[in-house]
Design a protein around this motif. Structure first.
Motif, short mmCIF file in Angstrom:
data_model
loop_
_atom_site.label_atom_id
_atom_site.label_comp_id
_atom_site.label_asym_id
_atom_site.label_seq_id
_atom_site.Cartn_x
_atom_site.Cartn_y
_atom_site.Cartn_z
N ALA A 34 2.10 27.41 -1.73
CA ALA A 34 2.76 28.82 -1.74
C ALA A 34 3.23 28.84 -2.92
O ALA A 34 3.60 27.71 -3.90
CB ALA A 34 4.13 28.82 -0.67
N SER A 35 3.58 29.92 -3.74
CA SER A 35 3.92 30.22 -5.06
C SER A 35 5.46 30.35 -5.05
O SER A 35 6.13 31.17 -4.25
CB SER A 35 3.27 31.43 -5.92
N LEU A 36 6.18 29.93 -6.30
CA LEU A 36 7.49 30.26 -6.20
C LEU A 36 7.59 31.40 -6.83
O LEU A 36 8.53 32.42 -6.63
CB LEU A 36 8.10 29.01 -7.04
N TYR A 37 6.71 31.65 -8.04
CA TYR A 37 6.73 32.73 -8.56
C TYR A 37 5.22 33.02 -9.16
O TYR A 37 4.47 32.02 -9.38
CB TYR A 37 7.71 33.16 -9.85
N GLY A 53 9.65 17.38 -4.36
CA GLY A 53 8.30 17.88 -4.33
C GLY A 53 7.98 18.12 -5.76
O GLY A 53 8.49 17.47 -6.51
N SER A 54 6.80 18.72 -5.96
CA SER A 54 6.29 19.00 -7.22
C SER A 54 5.29 20.22 -7.30
O SER A 54 4.92 21.06 -6.09
CB SER A 54 5.35 17.82 -7.50
N PHE A 55 4.92 20.64 -8.26
CA PHE A 55 4.50 22.00 -8.61
C PHE A 55 3.36 21.95 -9.64
O PHE A 55 3.29 20.89 -10.37
CB PHE A 55 5.18 23.11 -8.96
N LYS A 56 2.30 23.04 -9.55
CA LYS A 56 1.33 23.12 -10.60
C LYS A 56 1.75 24.55 -11.50
O LYS A 56 1.94 25.34 -10.58
CB LYS A 56 -0.12 23.14 -9.62
N HIS A 57 1.90 24.25 -12.62
CA HIS A 57 2.24 25.39 -13.41
C HIS A 57 1.21 25.96 -14.41
O HIS A 57 0.70 24.95 -15.29
CB HIS A 57 3.56 24.95 -14.26
N TYR A 58 0.67 27.14 -14.20
CA TYR A 58 -0.46 27.33 -14.99
C TYR A 58 -0.29 28.92 -15.43
O TYR A 58 0.53 29.73 -14.98
CB TYR A 58 -1.65 27.20 -14.35
N ARG A 59 -1.04 29.23 -16.48
CA ARG A 59 -1.48 30.45 -17.04
C ARG A 59 -2.76 30.82 -16.86
O ARG A 59 -3.51 30.17 -16.68
CB ARG A 59 -0.76 30.61 -18.38
N HIS A 88 6.95 37.25 -15.44
CA HIS A 88 6.57 35.71 -15.60
C HIS A 88 5.09 36.11 -16.43
O HIS A 88 4.31 36.64 -15.89
CB HIS A 88 6.41 35.19 -14.35
N THR A 89 4.90 35.15 -17.24
CA THR A 89 3.49 34.97 -17.88
C THR A 89 2.71 33.91 -17.43
O THR A 89 1.60 33.56 -17.59
CB THR A 89 3.58 34.54 -19.17
N CYS A 90 3.50 32.87 -16.40
CA CYS A 90 2.72 31.75 -15.59
C CYS A 90 3.20 31.85 -14.29
O CYS A 90 3.93 32.61 -13.77
CB CYS A 90 3.28 30.42 -16.41
N THR A 91 2.43 30.83 -13.54
CA THR A 91 2.39 30.92 -12.17
C THR A 91 2.76 29.22 -11.78
O THR A 91 2.47 28.42 -12.19
CB THR A 91 1.26 31.20 -11.31
N ALA A 92 3.76 29.19 -10.63
CA ALA A 92 4.28 27.89 -10.37
C ALA A 92 4.11 27.87 -8.87
O ALA A 92 4.49 28.75 -8.01
CB ALA A 92 5.69 27.80 -10.57
N VAL A 93 2.96 27.04 -8.43
CA VAL A 93 2.58 26.85 -7.10
C VAL A 93 2.70 25.31 -6.51
O VAL A 93 2.74 24.53 -7.17
CB VAL A 93 1.08 27.08 -6.83
N ALA A 94 3.20 25.28 -5.43
CA ALA A 94 3.84 23.92 -4.95
C ALA A 94 2.77 23.10 -4.59
O ALA A 94 1.81 23.59 -3.94
CB ALA A 94 4.66 24.21 -3.53
N LEU A 95 2.39 21.80 -4.95
CA LEU A 95 1.58 20.84 -4.57
C LEU A 95 1.90 20.16 -3.16
O LEU A 95 1.00 19.61 -2.74
CB LEU A 95 1.31 19.87 -5.83
N GLU A 96 2.95 20.38 -2.76
CA GLU A 96 3.48 19.77 -1.52
C GLU A 96 4.62 20.52 -1.12
O GLU A 96 5.23 21.32 -1.87
CB GLU A 96 3.67 18.26 -1.60
N ASP A 97 5.14 20.40 0.09
CA ASP A 97 6.31 20.95 0.50
C ASP A 97 7.35 20.74 -0.32
O ASP A 97 7.62 19.36 -0.51
CB ASP A 97 6.32 20.59 2.06
#
Length: 238
Positions: A34-37, A53-59, A88-97
């Motif tokens: 799921a995305s935080l933003y 937890g952890s996230f993937k941050h990408y543009r 926002h110019t980037c996306t933050a998606v959770a890699l795990e809960d």
């Protein structure tokens, strides 16, 4: 009083001070994938501290291709790069809960010195990452990446350090500017040289000192060299 702060937060006085002043009830739980933003979303008046937890941050570029810029994890902040923007110019998606604490801009304005330090730290990390990706070999990049994850998980004190890779090899390759095949090749070389042990996504650094040497030694003189000389010397032992 019960202290539910993560080890990273307890060890980061800046984060602890901000969270102590943050309003209660600002914790958010983000499910895996799921995305935080997302890029294009309106920027709320918050930055986020990763509690767990952890996230993937990408543009995403104009062609629609994604470029991963970071893997923020426990103890890191998200959305610092969105301060002053409308969207926002980037996306933050959770890699795990994962769990994040929202810290309002109002709190940040009360602690401008801390905000400036956080922004300066973020800029230094970005510059260091850019320099590494442009002046190192595949072996150096992956060794440095695995060591950094171990340090961020507080695992270098273990014997041997062991942790889980929440991201895919495709994502690792995207972040390190390597093909997934190159990531798999170097992982296999490290495994054959008994530098790491891989079990699905669980990784054990069997020789952290050797990995550190691979990550920090100067790159080969020949621009056509396909493999790091120190890595080659370790591979030859297998």
């Amino acid at each position: 009083m019960h202290d539910d702060m993560t080890p990273a937060a307890r060890g980061a006085p800046h984060a602890r001070l901000l969270l102590d002043h943050a309003a209660s009830g600002q914790r958010q739980w983000i499910k895996r994938n799921a995305s935080l933003y997302r890029s294009g979303d309106p920027v709320a008046d918050y930055v986020f501290f990763i509690h767990a937890g952890s996230f993937k941050h990408y543009r995403t570029d104009e062609t629609g291709a994604r470029k991963i810029t970071a893997f923020p994890a426990c103890g890191d902040f998200l959305a610092l790069d969105s301060i002053g923007l409308v969207r926002h110019t980037c996306t933050a998606v959770a890699l795990e809960d994962s769990e994040v604490d929202a810290i309002s801009y109002a709190i940040l304005r009360q602690h401008l010195t801390i905000l400036h330090r956080l922004l300066a730290q973020s800029i230094r990390k970005m510059r260091a990452s850019t320099a590494q990706l442009h002046h190192t070999t595949a072996e150096q990049r992956l060794a440095a990446f695995l060591l950094d994850l171990a340090k961020r998980h507080g695992r270098l004190e273990g014997t041997p350090p062991r942790y889980r890779l929440p991201m895919s090899r495709c994502d690792i390759g995207n972040y390190l500017h390597l093909s997934p095949e190159s990531v798999s090749r170097v992982m296999h070389q490290f495994k054959q040289a008994s530098l790491i042990l891989l079990e699905n996504r669980d990784i054990t650094l069997r020789d952290a000192s050797a990995m550190e040497a691979i990550a920090t030694v100067a790159p080969p003189a020949s621009p056509h060299a396909d493999q790091h000389p120190l890595a080659t010397s370790h591979m030859s032992k297998s």
